[in-house]
Design a protein around this motif. Structure first.
Motif: not given
Length: 147
Positions: A32-40, A65-72, A114-120
């Motif tokens: 499922n696509n939500v699992v990709h975000y869990e893996l990130f 996390v302030v932003e995420t995105g994914c291409r499959y 995908g990309h994944f942006i963290h803010v400390q």
């Protein structure tokens, strides 16, 4: 708009190996696509913990996390082994942009990227705090030279 091609394994300087679970498959028989975000999330936070940059229970700061995105590009499913390639696209004042490629088993091109942006942020106030020198030195080698 032209669809980009998946990256090859050599575009990522660091890898974490993650396993899929029976529950990751959906009704259609693939992950499922939500699992990709869990893996990130698992891959990136695992790197931070391994490098001593994050103590999720007692540290003075945490990463939100302030932003995420994914291409499959291709399907994955249990019992695949996922090789999560990680690179840093940008080190900001208090933020980090990670790019993650998920590679199925031994395949040469990414099944998803995908990309994944963290803010400390300060653990208590949740206000941004600047990245310290230790974090910059630890993540510097992961900076992508050209993406």
């Amino acid at each position: 708009m032209a669809r980009s091609s998946p990256a090859d394994r050599d575009t990522y300087p660091l890898y974490r190996i993650l396993t899929t679970r029976w529950a990751d498959n959906d009704l259609y028989g693939h992950m499922n696509n939500v699992v990709h975000y869990e893996l990130f999330d698992t891959a990136v936070n695992g790197v931070l913990i391994d490098k001593g940059l994050l103590d999720p229970h007692k540290g003075s700061h945490v990463f939100l996390v302030v932003e995420t995105g994914c291409r499959y590009f291709a399907e994955m499913a249990f019992p695949d082994i996922v090789h999560a390639g990680i690179r840093v696209a940008k080190l900001g004042t208090s933020s980090i942009r990670y790019e993650v490629g998920l590679f199925r088993n031994e395949e040469k091109t990414a099944a998803a990227e995908g990309h994944f942006i963290h803010v400390q942020v300060d653990r208590e106030t949740r206000r941004p705090v600047p990245l310290d020198e230790k974090t910059r030195l630890a993540l510097g080698p992961l900076l992508a030279l050209s993406v």
